[in-house]
Motif scaffolding. Structure first.
Motif, PDB file in Angstrom:
ATOM      1  N   LEU A  50       0.822  -1.194   0.000  1.00 56.56           N
ATOM      2  CA  LEU A  50       0.000   0.000   0.000  1.00 56.56           C
ATOM      3  C   LEU A  50       0.867   1.260   0.000  1.00 56.56           C
ATOM      4  O   LEU A  50       2.051   1.213   0.356  1.00 56.56           O
ATOM      5  N   VAL A  51       0.261   2.382  -0.371  1.00 59.04           N
ATOM      6  CA  VAL A  51       0.942   3.664  -0.305  1.00 59.04           C
ATOM      7  C   VAL A  51      -0.024   4.701   0.264  1.00 59.04           C
ATOM      8  O   VAL A  51      -1.176   4.783  -0.143  1.00 59.04           O
ATOM      9  N   LEU A  52       0.465   5.460   1.215  1.00 54.28           N
ATOM     10  CA  LEU A  52      -0.314   6.509   1.882  1.00 54.28           C
ATOM     11  C   LEU A  52      -0.038   7.840   1.210  1.00 54.28           C
ATOM     12  O   LEU A  52       1.117   8.213   0.995  1.00 54.28           O
ATOM     13  N   ARG A  53      -1.132   8.566   0.858  1.00 51.08           N
ATOM     14  CA  ARG A  53      -1.004   9.900   0.256  1.00 51.08           C
ATOM     15  C   ARG A  53      -1.760  10.895   1.134  1.00 51.08           C
ATOM     16  O   ARG A  53      -2.986  10.800   1.280  1.00 51.08           O
ATOM     17  N   VAL A  54      -1.029  11.834   1.696  1.00 52.97           N
ATOM     18  CA  VAL A  54      -1.594  12.809   2.625  1.00 52.97           C
ATOM     19  C   VAL A  54      -1.302  14.211   2.101  1.00 52.97           C
ATOM     20  O   VAL A  54      -0.144  14.629   2.027  1.00 52.97           O
ATOM     21  N   PRO A  55      -2.336  14.955   1.686  1.00 60.36           N
ATOM     22  CA  PRO A  55      -2.113  16.296   1.135  1.00 60.36           C
ATOM     23  C   PRO A  55      -1.456  17.239   2.142  1.00 60.36           C
ATOM     24  O   PRO A  55      -1.790  17.235   3.324  1.00 60.36           O
ATOM     25  N   ARG A  56      -0.562  18.062   1.629  1.00 61.34           N
ATOM     26  CA  ARG A  56       0.100  19.050   2.476  1.00 61.34           C
ATOM     27  C   ARG A  56      -0.745  20.312   2.661  1.00 61.34           C
ATOM     28  O   ARG A  56      -0.608  21.006   3.656  1.00 61.34           O
ATOM     29  N   LYS A  57      -1.609  20.629   1.670  1.00 62.44           N
ATOM     30  CA  LYS A  57      -2.389  21.852   1.763  1.00 62.44           C
ATOM     31  C   LYS A  57      -3.722  21.668   1.052  1.00 62.44           C
ATOM     32  O   LYS A  57      -3.973  20.639   0.417  1.00 62.44           O
ATOM     33  N   GLU A  58      -4.580  22.682   1.143  1.00 64.36           N
ATOM     34  CA  GLU A  58      -5.960  22.552   0.671  1.00 64.36           C
ATOM     35  C   GLU A  58      -6.043  22.266  -0.825  1.00 64.36           C
ATOM     36  O   GLU A  58      -6.850  21.443  -1.269  1.00 64.36           O
ATOM     37  N   SER A  59      -5.236  22.938  -1.633  1.00 64.39           N
ATOM     38  CA  SER A  59      -5.301  22.710  -3.071  1.00 64.39           C
ATOM     39  C   SER A  59      -4.921  21.280  -3.423  1.00 64.39           C
ATOM     40  O   SER A  59      -5.498  20.674  -4.338  1.00 64.39           O
ATOM     41  N   ALA A  60      -3.962  20.721  -2.699  1.00 54.35           N
ATOM     42  CA  ALA A  60      -3.585  19.324  -2.927  1.00 54.35           C
ATOM     43  C   ALA A  60      -4.700  18.380  -2.511  1.00 54.35           C
ATOM     44  O   ALA A  60      -4.922  17.339  -3.147  1.00 54.35           O
ATOM     45  N   ALA A  61      -5.425  18.752  -1.459  1.00 58.98           N
ATOM     46  CA  ALA A  61      -6.550  17.917  -1.023  1.00 58.98           C
ATOM     47  C   ALA A  61      -7.636  17.890  -2.091  1.00 58.98           C
ATOM     48  O   ALA A  61      -8.244  16.843  -2.353  1.00 58.98           O
ATOM     49  N   ARG A  62      -7.892  19.024  -2.724  1.00 62.27           N
ATOM     50  CA  ARG A  62      -8.871  19.057  -3.815  1.00 62.27           C
ATOM     51  C   ARG A  62      -8.402  18.190  -4.977  1.00 62.27           C
ATOM     52  O   ARG A  62      -9.187  17.462  -5.594  1.00 62.27           O
ATOM     53  N   SER A  63      -7.115  18.256  -5.276  1.00 62.81           N
ATOM     54  CA  SER A  63      -6.558  17.438  -6.349  1.00 62.81           C
ATOM     55  C   SER A  63      -6.695  15.952  -6.040  1.00 62.81           C
ATOM     56  O   SER A  63      -7.010  15.141  -6.923  1.00 62.81           O
ATOM     57  N   LEU A  64      -6.457  15.584  -4.792  1.00 61.76           N
ATOM     58  CA  LEU A  64      -6.576  14.177  -4.409  1.00 61.76           C
ATOM     59  C   LEU A  64      -8.008  13.687  -4.571  1.00 61.76           C
ATOM     60  O   LEU A  64      -8.253  12.572  -5.048  1.00 61.76           O
ATOM     61  N   LEU A  65      -8.972  14.494  -4.183  1.00 65.67           N
ATOM     62  CA  LEU A  65     -10.372  14.109  -4.364  1.00 65.67           C
ATOM     63  C   LEU A  65     -10.694  13.930  -5.847  1.00 65.67           C
ATOM     64  O   LEU A  65     -11.412  12.993  -6.230  1.00 65.67           O
ATOM     65  N   ASP A  66     -10.159  14.809  -6.689  1.00 64.58           N
ATOM     66  CA  ASP A  66     -10.342  14.645  -8.129  1.00 64.58           C
ATOM     67  C   ASP A  66      -9.716  13.333  -8.597  1.00 64.58           C
ATOM     68  O   ASP A  66     -10.318  12.592  -9.382  1.00 64.58           O
ATOM     69  N   VAL A 101      -5.343   5.957   0.744  1.00 66.01           N
ATOM     70  CA  VAL A 101      -4.408   4.849   0.637  1.00 66.01           C
ATOM     71  C   VAL A 101      -4.670   4.164  -0.695  1.00 66.01           C
ATOM     72  O   VAL A 101      -5.819   3.847  -1.036  1.00 66.01           O
ATOM     73  N   LEU A 102      -3.605   3.963  -1.461  1.00 66.07           N
ATOM     74  CA  LEU A 102      -3.683   3.377  -2.792  1.00 66.07           C
ATOM     75  C   LEU A 102      -2.872   2.082  -2.825  1.00 66.07           C
ATOM     76  O   LEU A 102      -2.030   1.832  -1.962  1.00 66.07           O
ATOM     77  N   ARG A 103      -3.146   1.270  -3.837  1.00 60.67           N
ATOM     78  CA  ARG A 103      -2.361   0.057  -4.028  1.00 60.67           C
ATOM     79  C   ARG A 103      -0.962   0.429  -4.502  1.00 60.67           C
ATOM     80  O   ARG A 103      -0.785   1.312  -5.344  1.00 60.67           O
ATOM     81  N   TRP A 104       0.047  -0.217  -3.935  1.00 59.89           N
ATOM     82  CA  TRP A 104       1.432   0.042  -4.318  1.00 59.89           C
ATOM     83  C   TRP A 104       1.692  -0.413  -5.745  1.00 59.89           C
ATOM     84  O   TRP A 104       1.256  -1.486  -6.166  1.00 59.89           O
ATOM     85  N   LEU A 105       2.404   0.389  -6.522  1.00 58.90           N
ATOM     86  CA  LEU A 105       2.802   0.034  -7.876  1.00 58.90           C
ATOM     87  C   LEU A 105       4.321  -0.037  -7.946  1.00 58.90           C
ATOM     88  O   LEU A 105       5.015   0.854  -7.451  1.00 58.90           O
ATOM     89  N   GLY A 106       4.834  -1.085  -8.558  1.00 65.43           N
ATOM     90  CA  GLY A 106       6.275  -1.257  -8.663  1.00 65.43           C
ATOM     91  C   GLY A 106       6.890  -0.342  -9.709  1.00 65.43           C
ATOM     92  O   GLY A 106       6.207   0.243 -10.548  1.00 65.43           O
ATOM     93  N   GLY A 107       8.207  -0.237  -9.664  1.00 65.55           N
ATOM     94  CA  GLY A 107       8.953   0.599 -10.597  1.00 65.55           C
ATOM     95  C   GLY A 107       9.681   1.712  -9.879  1.00 65.55           C
ATOM     96  O   GLY A 107       9.444   1.976  -8.693  1.00 65.55           O
TER      97      GLY A 107
END
Length: 305
Positions: A50-66, A101-107
């Protein structure tokens, strides 16, 4: 966790651990930082898969929701893996935004693997990237936003105005190594394409090294789809400079069938992004300044080979 932006939320290790602990069974999974060039999110590997993605600021949070909304629509239509959403977390008392939380991708990301991608090996990546771009263009209509005036990938006049803003120094000085006259020349030459009528297409919107995973010299996956949009088809051609050297860039251009006007708009979009990244991230001593600096040097090298 080192701060990058002035208006960041608390993304300290204790906060990340507290977010993960809100999901049953995950409290004891190890967290390990990954990626060096990302700036919108704190990204950590969670356990093995798994991979955890936590927005640093509000604009990033909007991007994550998109992004969470886009992924299930995009995945069936592209030739490489994209992230799979496993969990969407709610804000907490200690953290104000949605996280995921997203599925981990190799590479390896294409910045870490940059020496492996130098010409001529980069020509293999160029062909793979062209396949991605063409697949997006061929996808059926998807529920994504449209790039507007003043946004990269929107009408070119707004992109050129943003470049002029970076050149003005109002947001901070360019480093001394930047040939400002040569940059102004690039901006000026793009004005001939500023009034083109452009049919918008589906785009990833941010094909830079940190968002492209490779295995050897082949495209392995594409991540960070938060800027997916209907945009000028030139937008994803920014990859020609952000990811590819001169020989591979020529392969990429031919494979996507970019005419002179489209390629000129792509150059203008690449220039605006590189200028903004250099101005913003150089004083913050963040690696993204080096990523964008390389793109800017490639653009200038075309002017003074």
């Amino acid at each position: 966790m080192r701060r990058i932006h002035d208006d960041e939320a608390d993304t300290s290790p204790a906060t990340l651990r507290a977010l993960v602990a809100t999901v049953p069974g995950w409290a004891d999974l190890p967290l390990h930082p990954v990626g060096a060039t990302g700036t919108d999110h704190v990204v950590q590997r969670l356990g093995d898969g798994l991979v955890l993605r936590v927005p640093r600021k509000e604009s990033a949070a909007r991007s994550l929701l998109d992004e969470v909304g886009h992924l299930r629509h995009v995945a069936p239509h592209v030739p490489v893996p994209v992230p799979e959403v496993v969990h969407v977390g709610a804000p907490t008392a200690g953290y104000p935004y949605t996280w995921a939380v997203l599925r981990w991708l190799g590479g390896s990301d294409a910045w870490a693997a940059r020496r492996e991608l130098e010409d001529p090996r980069g020509e293999r990546l160029a062909a793979d990237l062209a396949g991605l771009v063409l697949a997006l263009r061929a996808a059926p209509p998807l529920p994504v936003p449209r790039r507007n005036a003043g946004q990269r990938g929107g009408p070119l006049q707004g992109v050129l105005e943003r470049s002029e803003r970076w050149l003005s120094g109002s947001d901070g000085p360019l480093p001394a190594w930047v040939d400002v006259d040569a940059v102004r020349h690039l901006v000026h030459r793009s004005r001939s394409a500023a009034h083109d009528e452009v049919p918008y297409v589906l785009t990833h919107g941010d094909l830079i090294p940190g968002n492209v995973l490779v295995d050897g010299a082949r495209l392995a996956a594409v991540i960070d789809w938060g800027y997916g949009s209907l945009a000028d088809p030139a937008l994803d051609l920014v990859a020609g400079w952000s990811l590819l050297g001169p020989a591979a860039r020529a392969v990429f251009r031919e494979a996507v069938g970019a005419d002179d006007a489209t390629w000129e708009r792509a150059r203008a979009n690449a220039l605006e992004q590189a200028l903004g990244g250099v101005v913003y991230y150089t004083p913050r001593r963040h690696p993204l300044a080096d990523v964008m600096g390389r793109t800017l040097r490639r653009l200038l090298d075309e002017t003074h080979p």
